[in-house]
Design an enzyme around this catalytic site. Structure first.
Site, PDB file in Angstrom:
ATOM      1  N   TYR A 116       0.848  -1.211   0.000  1.00  0.00           N
ATOM      2  CA  TYR A 116       0.000   0.000   0.000  1.00  0.00           C
ATOM      3  C   TYR A 116       0.874   1.248   0.000  1.00  0.00           C
ATOM      4  O   TYR A 116       0.608   2.213  -0.733  1.00  0.00           O
ATOM      5  CB  TYR A 116      -0.878  -0.074   1.247  1.00  0.00           C
ATOM      6  CG  TYR A 116      -1.803   1.085   1.529  1.00  0.00           C
ATOM      7  CD1 TYR A 116      -2.911   1.337   0.731  1.00  0.00           C
ATOM      8  CD2 TYR A 116      -1.600   1.895   2.649  1.00  0.00           C
ATOM      9  CE1 TYR A 116      -3.791   2.373   1.036  1.00  0.00           C
ATOM     10  CE2 TYR A 116      -2.470   2.924   2.961  1.00  0.00           C
ATOM     11  CZ  TYR A 116      -3.564   3.159   2.143  1.00  0.00           C
ATOM     12  OH  TYR A 116      -4.434   4.178   2.454  1.00  0.00           O
TER      13      TYR A 116
HETATM   14  N1  LIG Z   1      -9.635   4.942   6.395  1.00  0.00           N
HETATM   15  C1  LIG Z   1      -8.359   5.066   6.702  1.00  0.00           C
HETATM   16  O1  LIG Z   1      -7.934   4.728   7.815  1.00  0.00           O
HETATM   17  C2  LIG Z   1      -7.375   5.667   5.720  1.00  0.00           C
HETATM   18  C3  LIG Z   1      -6.093   5.990   6.154  1.00  0.00           C
HETATM   19  C4  LIG Z   1      -5.180   6.556   5.268  1.00  0.00           C
HETATM   20  C5  LIG Z   1      -5.578   6.790   3.960  1.00  0.00           C
HETATM   21  N2  LIG Z   1      -6.821   6.451   3.545  1.00  0.00           N
HETATM   22  C6  LIG Z   1      -7.186   6.712   2.148  1.00  0.00           C
HETATM   23  O2  LIG Z   1      -8.333   7.531   2.113  1.00  0.00           O
HETATM   24  C7  LIG Z   1      -9.084   7.245   0.926  1.00  0.00           C
HETATM   25  C8  LIG Z   1     -10.522   6.920   1.298  1.00  0.00           C
HETATM   26  O3  LIG Z   1     -10.494   5.775   2.126  1.00  0.00           O
HETATM   27  P1  LIG Z   1     -11.773   5.239   2.919  1.00  0.00           P
HETATM   28  O4  LIG Z   1     -11.261   4.641   4.163  1.00  0.00           O
HETATM   29  O5  LIG Z   1     -12.836   6.259   2.961  1.00  0.00           O
HETATM   30  O6  LIG Z   1     -12.191   4.046   1.935  1.00  0.00           O
HETATM   31  P2  LIG Z   1     -13.600   3.330   1.657  1.00  0.00           P
HETATM   32  O7  LIG Z   1     -13.264   1.959   1.210  1.00  0.00           O
HETATM   33  O8  LIG Z   1     -14.543   3.511   2.791  1.00  0.00           O
HETATM   34  O9  LIG Z   1     -14.161   4.155   0.411  1.00  0.00           O
HETATM   35  C9  LIG Z   1     -13.469   4.161  -0.797  1.00  0.00           C
HETATM   36  C10 LIG Z   1     -14.444   4.487  -1.924  1.00  0.00           C
HETATM   37  O10 LIG Z   1     -13.679   4.527  -3.123  1.00  0.00           O
HETATM   38  C11 LIG Z   1     -14.322   3.717  -4.110  1.00  0.00           C
HETATM   39  N3  LIG Z   1     -13.280   3.165  -4.973  1.00  0.00           N
HETATM   40  C12 LIG Z   1     -12.216   2.404  -4.590  1.00  0.00           C
HETATM   41  N4  LIG Z   1     -11.487   2.063  -5.655  1.00  0.00           N
HETATM   42  C13 LIG Z   1     -12.100   2.624  -6.743  1.00  0.00           C
HETATM   43  C14 LIG Z   1     -11.832   2.618  -8.134  1.00  0.00           C
HETATM   44  N5  LIG Z   1     -10.793   1.950  -8.646  1.00  0.00           N
HETATM   45  N6  LIG Z   1     -12.689   3.274  -8.943  1.00  0.00           N
HETATM   46  C15 LIG Z   1     -13.752   3.927  -8.448  1.00  0.00           C
HETATM   47  N7  LIG Z   1     -14.067   3.961  -7.144  1.00  0.00           N
HETATM   48  C16 LIG Z   1     -13.241   3.315  -6.299  1.00  0.00           C
HETATM   49  C17 LIG Z   1     -15.077   2.651  -3.344  1.00  0.00           C
HETATM   50  O11 LIG Z   1     -16.158   2.128  -4.094  1.00  0.00           O
HETATM   51  C18 LIG Z   1     -15.535   3.436  -2.109  1.00  0.00           C
HETATM   52  O12 LIG Z   1     -16.773   4.075  -2.324  1.00  0.00           O
HETATM   53  C19 LIG Z   1      -8.338   6.121   0.218  1.00  0.00           C
HETATM   54  O13 LIG Z   1      -7.478   6.648  -0.765  1.00  0.00           O
HETATM   55  C20 LIG Z   1      -7.544   5.476   1.344  1.00  0.00           C
HETATM   56  O14 LIG Z   1      -6.422   4.781   0.868  1.00  0.00           O
HETATM   57  C21 LIG Z   1      -7.735   5.899   4.390  1.00  0.00           C
END
Ligand SMILES: NC(=O)c1ccc[n+]([C@@H]2O[C@H](COP(=O)([O-])OP(=O)(O)OC[C@H]3O[C@@H](n4cnc5c(N)ncnc54)[C@H](O)[C@@H]3O)[C@@H](O)[C@H]2O)c1
Length: 255
Positions: free
Chosen positions: A159
Site C-alpha cells: 500500500y
Molecule cells: N480509512 C483510513 O484509515 C485511511 C487511512 C489513510 C488513507 N486512507 C485513504 O483515504 C481514501 C478513502 O479511504 P476510505 O477509508 O474512505 O475508503 P472506503 O473503502 O470507505 O471508500 C473508498 C471508496 O472509493 C471507491 N473506490 C475504490 N477504488 C475505486 C476505483 N478503482 N474506482 C472507483 N471507485 C473506487 C469505493 O467504491 C468506495 O466508495 C483512500 O485513498 C484510502 O487509501 C484511508
C-alpha cells in the site's frame, strides 16, 4: 453547521466519494458552496450520496460511475463534470483503499489491485483533468495519500508503495506546473474511523490497537478532520501552498 460559502461558483470532482472519507470531503466542499461530482464504482451508493448532498446544501451534484484505474473512465468523469457544471476547478483524488497484508502474503492479484486502486486512479485522474485546469489558468488538485508511508506501518508495504507514488506525483506536478495557477497537494491521514475501520476495530481489535499505538493522540482520526484539511487546500486561502503532503494524523509522524 453553518455554511461558510467560500467555494461558491466552484465545481469539484471527488473520486471514491460514495462512502467513507470521500463522502465526507464531497459533503464539506458542498457545505462551502461548491458543485460536486461524485465519481465511484458503486453506482447505487454514489447516487444516494449525490442526492443527499444536493438536498442538504442546495448545490448541483452529479455522478460518474466506473472503475477509475483506467484512462477511459477518468475521461468520462471529466466529460460528465463539464456537462453538468460547465467547468471544473477542483479534483480530489480520494479513491483508494488498502489491501492490508504482510508483504509475502500478497498474491500477484492483490499487489496489482493495490497499485491500480491507489496509484493508477491518481495518475489517470491528474492526466485527464489537468489539461482543462491549465487551459483556464486555475485549479486545485488534492490527492489522498497516507501517513503510513512516513511511519512504515505494519502490513502496509505494498500500500505504501502506491501511496508513496501519490506523494511523489504531487511534488513532481507542483514543480512542473508551478506557474500555471494550478496547485497540487496531498493529504496523508493515519487510521481514520470510517464504517470499514469501525468493522476492523470489532473484528481485529489487536491489529487495530497496534495501528493506534503509533498515534500520540491515541485515537483514530475522524472523517471530518480529513475533509476540513482538503477544504482548506482547495480554497482561495491556500494559494501559496503547493507540492506539500500534509498529514492529518494525531501526531503519528511529526515533520
Ligand atoms: N480509512 C483510513 O484509515 C485511511 C487511512 C489513510 C488513507 N486512507 C485513504 O483515504 C481514501 C478513502 O479511504 P476510505 O477509508 O474512505 O475508503 P472506503 O473503502 O470507505 O471508500 C473508498 C471508496 O472509493 C471507491 N473506490 C475504490 N477504488 C475505486 C476505483 N478503482 N474506482 C472507483 N471507485 C473506487 C469505493 O467504491 C468506495 O466508495 C483512500 O485513498 C484510502 O487509501 C484511508
Amino acid at each position: 453547521m453553518s455554511r461558510p460559502q467560500t467555494l461558491v461558483g466552484r465545481s469539484a470532482i471527488v473520486t471514491g466519494a460514495a462512502q467513507g472519507i470521500g463522502k465526507a470531503i464531497a459533503n464539506d466542499l458542498a457545505r462551502h458552496g461548491a458543485n460536486v461530482l461524485i465519481a465511484d464504482m458503486d453506482g447505487d451508493k454514489a447516487t444516494a450520496t449525490a442526492t443527499a448532498i444536493a438536498a442538504e446544501w442546495g448545490v448541483k451534484t452529479t455522478v460518474s460511475i466506473g472503475d477509475l484505474c483506467t484512462e477511459d473512465t477518468n475521461q468520462a468523469m471529466l466529460a460528465a463534470a463539464l456537462a453538468a457544471f460547465g467547468k471544473v476547478d477542483i479534483l480530489v483524488n480520494n479513491a483508494g483503499g488498502g489491501v492490508i497484508k504482510n508483504f509475502l502474503e500478497h498474491t500477484p492479484e492483490t499487489l496489482k489491485t493495490t497499485i491500480d486502486r491507489n496509484l493508477w486512479t491518481v495518475i489517470w485522474g491528474c492526466r485527464s483533468v489537468l489539461p482543462t485546469l491549465l487551459e483556464q489558468g486555475y485549479g486545485r488538485i488534492v490527492s489522498i495519500g497516507a501517513d503510513s508511508v512516513r511511519n512504515g506501518l505494519w502490513q502496509h508495504a505494498a500500500y505504501n508503495a502506491a501511496k508513496g507514488g501519490v506523494h511523489g506525483i504531487t511534488t513532481g506536478l507542483a514543480r512542473e506546473f508551478a506557474q500555471s495557477g494550478v496547485t497540487f497537494n496531498s493529504v496523508a491521514p493515519c487510521a481514520v474511523r470510517t464504517e470499514q475501520v469501525d468493522e476492523l476495530m470489532k473484528s481485529y481489535p489487536e491489529a487495530f490497537e497496534k495501528f493506534i499505538s503509533v498515534i500520540p493522540m491515541a485515537r483514530p482520526g475522524e472523517m471530518d478532520e480529513v475533509a476540513s484539511m482538503v477544504s482548506y487546500l482547495v480554497g482561495e486561502e491556500a494559494s501559496f501552498v503547493t507540492g506539500q503532503t500534509i498529514s492529518v494524523n494525531g501526531g503519528s509522524t511529526m515533520l
